[in-house]
Design an enzyme around this catalytic site. Structure first.
Site, PDB file in Angstrom:
ATOM      1  N   ASP A 152     -11.140 -13.370  45.670  1.00 18.91           N
ATOM      2  CA  ASP A 152     -11.411 -13.102  44.264  1.00 18.91           C
ATOM      3  C   ASP A 152     -10.722 -14.109  43.350  1.00 18.91           C
ATOM      4  OD1 ASP A 152     -13.003 -10.880  44.691  1.00 18.91           O
ATOM      5  OD2 ASP A 152     -11.326  -9.473  44.604  1.00 18.91           O
ATOM      6  N   ARG A 186      -5.092  -5.158  47.937  1.00 18.33           N
ATOM      7  CA  ARG A 186      -4.510  -4.937  46.610  1.00 18.33           C
ATOM      8  C   ARG A 186      -4.383  -3.446  46.298  1.00 18.33           C
ATOM      9  NH1 ARG A 186      -8.303  -8.563  42.974  1.00 18.33           N
ATOM     10  NH2 ARG A 186      -7.139  -7.504  41.310  1.00 18.33           N
ATOM     11  N   ARG A 212     -14.635 -14.031  51.089  1.00 18.15           N
ATOM     12  CA  ARG A 212     -14.761 -14.465  49.696  1.00 18.15           C
ATOM     13  C   ARG A 212     -13.582 -13.946  48.872  1.00 18.15           C
ATOM     14  NH1 ARG A 212     -20.063 -13.103  51.181  1.00 18.15           N
ATOM     15  NH2 ARG A 212     -19.863 -11.017  50.316  1.00 18.15           N
TER      16      ARG A 212
END
Length: 265
Positions: free
Chosen positions: A52, A198, A50
Site C-alpha cells: 500500500d 497493520r 501489492r
C-alpha cells in the site's frame, strides 16, 4: 525469452503503492519506466504482493519477460543507475518461464516497526508508528501467541479486501524490542490479507496500552468480526522483509485454493 526475478528494496513514502494508479507515482510504474530505458522495450512487472501507499520493502519480488539478453549485473548496477534514490534492485536472477512471484510463494515475512519514545522522533516519523503511551511488552507477547496457527482471519482484513477466503496460517508472531524505545512486530505466514499485519499491530497495541486483556485477541480472532478488532496501524511502520520460495508452486490446501492465490496488501 528470458524471465527475470528482481528482489527490491524501497522507501514507499512518496508512492501511492505498488500498483499503477492515476493519482500519483507508483513503484510498478517507476520500475517499468527504468526497465524500458535499460532494455529499449516495454515490459510488464508482476509482484509477490501489492504493498500500500507509504509501505516499505527490503525483499519485494517482481518478475518480467524480455526479448533482450543482458548480464545479471545490468539489472542491478545498470538499472539502479536509472532508478530514483528511494528504489533499488538488490538481486537479479533468471527463473523458469512459468515462475509466478505470487503463486510460487511459500510465505512472507513482514516487520511492523513502532517507536515507543515519550516524545516524537523526527528520524522515525516516516518509518515507525509513534506510540507515546507506555506499553506492556510482555502482555503483547503473550497476546500474540493466540494468533499462531491456521485460522480464519476475517477480523483482521480490510473492509474492501478482495480475497476469496480469509484462512491463513501464521508461523511466527514475535514482539521485539523494549518499551520506551524502538520495537517491532515480526509476522511470518503463508500469505496475508489486505491490511492484515497493520490490523494485527493495532490490536496488539490495544493490549499493550492496557485497554484490553490478553485473552481479548483470541476472542476477536474467533469472532471473525473486523469491528471488534483494534484500529488499523498507519502504513509507514510496515516493511515487506522477505518472500519465501521453494522449487515450484506450493501444494493446494485440502479442499480449497492455495493461500497465496489471493489479494494481498
Amino acid at each position: 525469452m528470458p524471465r527475470l526475478k528482481l528482489t527490491l528494496e524501497y522507501d514507499g513514502t512518496r508512492y501511492v503503492g505498488w500498483q499503477v494508479q492515476p493519482n500519483g507515482p507508483s513503484l510498478q510504474a517507476t520500475l517499468e519506466d527504468g526497465l524500458a530505458r535499460l532494455l529499449g522495450e516495454q515490459v510488464s512487472l508482476e509482484c509477490a504482493g501489492r504493498t500500500d501507499s507509504g509501505v516499505h520493502a527490503t525483499g519485494q519480488v517482481a518478475c518480467f519477460d524480455t526479448h533482450r539478453v543482458l548480464p545479471m549485473k545490468a539489472y542491478v548496477m545498470g538499472l539502479n543507475s536509472l532508478l530514483p534514490d528511494d528504489v533499488a534492485v538488490v538481486q537479479a536472477v533468471e527463473v523458469p518461464a512459468d515462475f509466478d512471484p505470487r503463486r510460487w510463494s511459500r510465505g512472507k515475512r513482514y516487520r511492523y516497526r513502532l517507536s515507543n519514545r515519550r516524545t516524537r522522533s523526527p528520524l522515525r516519523r516516516l518509518t515507525h508508528w509513534e506510540v507515546f503511551a507506555p506499553l506492556d511488552v510482555e502482555a503483547m507477547r503473550r497476546a500474540a501467541t493466540h494468533l499462531l496457527g491456521r485460522h480464519d482471519f476475517s477480523a483482521f482484513r480490510a473492509a474492501d479486501c478482495q480475497a476469496k477466503h480469509a484462512v491463513r496460517e501464521l508461523r511466527r508472531v514475535a514482539v521485539e524490542g523494549e518499551a520506551g524505545d524502538a520495537m517491532a512486530f515480526v509476522v511470518e505466514g503463508t500469505a496475508f490479507l489486505k491490511h492484515m499485519v497493520r490490523n494485527l499491530a493495532g490490536t496488539l497495541v490495544e493490549v499493550g496500552k492496557g485497554r484490553r486483556p490478553e485473552a481479548w485477541v483470541a476472542e476477536v480472532l474467533a469472532s471473525r468480526n473486523r469491528k471488534l478488532a483494534g484500529p488499523t496501524a498507519p502504513p509507514q511502520g510496515l516493511v515487506l522483509e522477505e518472500v519465501f520460495y521453494g522449487d515450484g508452486p506450493p501444494p493446494r490446501t485440502p479442499g480449497g485454493a492455495p493461500d497465496v492465490d489471493e489479494d494481498e496488501g
